[in-house]
Design a protein around this motif. Structure first.
Motif, PDB file in Angstrom:
ATOM      1  N   CYS A   1      82.068  29.769 -21.000  1.00 14.73           N
ATOM      2  CA  CYS A   1      81.164  30.230 -22.054  1.00 14.73           C
ATOM      3  C   CYS A   1      79.756  30.363 -21.490  1.00 14.73           C
ATOM      4  O   CYS A   1      79.258  29.465 -20.812  1.00 14.73           O
ATOM      5  CB  CYS A   1      81.198  29.232 -23.205  1.00 14.73           C
TER       6      CYS A   1
ATOM      7  N   CYS B   1      77.520  27.432 -23.490  1.00 16.48           N
ATOM      8  CA  CYS B   1      77.732  25.986 -23.380  1.00 16.48           C
ATOM      9  C   CYS B   1      78.474  25.595 -22.108  1.00 16.48           C
ATOM     10  O   CYS B   1      78.569  24.406 -21.793  1.00 16.48           O
ATOM     11  CB  CYS B   1      78.473  25.464 -24.616  1.00 16.48           C
TER      12      CYS B   1
ATOM     13  N   CYS C   1      82.595  30.991 -26.100  1.00 15.42           N
ATOM     14  CA  CYS C   1      83.760  30.247 -26.576  1.00 15.42           C
ATOM     15  C   CYS C   1      84.008  30.567 -28.048  1.00 15.42           C
ATOM     16  O   CYS C   1      85.145  30.591 -28.496  1.00 15.42           O
ATOM     17  CB  CYS C   1      83.578  28.751 -26.341  1.00 15.42           C
TER      18      CYS C   1
ATOM     19  N   CYS D   1      78.758  29.870 -31.053  1.00 14.57           N
ATOM     20  CA  CYS D   1      78.524  28.749 -30.138  1.00 14.57           C
ATOM     21  C   CYS D   1      77.042  28.402 -30.143  1.00 14.57           C
ATOM     22  O   CYS D   1      76.182  29.273 -30.012  1.00 14.57           O
ATOM     23  CB  CYS D   1      78.955  29.131 -28.728  1.00 14.57           C
TER      24      CYS D   1
ATOM     25  N   ASN E   1      77.383  21.990 -30.008  1.00 16.30           N
ATOM     26  CA  ASN E   1      78.537  22.234 -30.867  1.00 16.30           C
ATOM     27  C   ASN E   1      79.109  20.912 -31.380  1.00 16.30           C
ATOM     28  O   ASN E   1      79.837  20.880 -32.355  1.00 16.30           O
ATOM     29  CB  ASN E   1      79.623  22.988 -30.102  1.00 16.30           C
TER      30      ASN E   1
HETATM   31 ZN   LIG Z   1      80.249  27.892 -25.954  1.00 13.81          ZN
END
Ligand SMILES: [Zn+2]
Ligand SMILES: [Zn+2]
Length: 167
Positions: free
Chosen positions: A66, A69, A126, A130, A142
């Protein structure tokens, strides 16, 4: 894989189907090699009134991270391979609209590689919402707020100083 179209090129309604796997695990994107699994390719070439039409799909699973993140994500990727084929360069202005045969052969590896690479996403998340990582402590937002105080807009901070002096 090379597909021999000898029996399709000049035969109306003739069809040749194909199914194979292609390994593109060496291709790098964003400093990673996300196509870790073989690409499963299937489809056919049909002679539609003299026009050679390729229809097919190439599917694989991509190992991505991602962009926000850094979490690893495994994502199915299905790319359609629909295109026209030509036995010779017909119109240089529309060169991108079709794939050229080499004699009676179509280089399917080239078709799949080009189409698959062009279909790779430039951004990978993701999930669309996110929240990413905290710029201060690096916590995964998250999972919940991290406890850092929200970043104050520097312009507001300067204003606050001015107001402090005046009072
Ligand atoms: Zn993410
Ligand atoms: Zn934080």
């Amino acid at each position: 894989m090379k597909l021999d179209l000898r029996n399709v090129i000049h035969v109306p309604n003739a069809e040749k189907s194909f199914q194979f796997q292609l390994d593109l695990s060496d291709l790098e994107f964003w400093g990673r090699k996300p196509i870790t699994r073989p690409i499963l390719v299937e489809g056919s070439v049909v002679n539609h009134a003299g026009a050679l039409v390729l229809n097919g799909t190439a599917r694989s699973e991509l190992d991505l991270v991602c962009d926000r993140c850094g979490k690893e994500i495994l994502r199915e990727k299905v790319v359609s391979l629909d295109t026209l084929l030509a036995t010779e360069l017909e119109d240089e202005d529309n060169e991108d609209d079709y794939f050229l045969l080499d004699g009676n052969e179509l280089d399917l590896d080239e078709v799949v590689t080009t189409t698959f690479v062009l279909a790779m996403d430039t951004k990978n998340l993701c999930s669309d919402d996110c929240k990413g990582l905290c710029a201060k402590c690096g916590a995964d937002l998250n999972l919940g707020p991290c406890g850092c105080r929200p970043e104050v807009d520097p312009r507001l901070a300067a204003l606050a100083q001015l107001l402090d002096k005046e009072s």
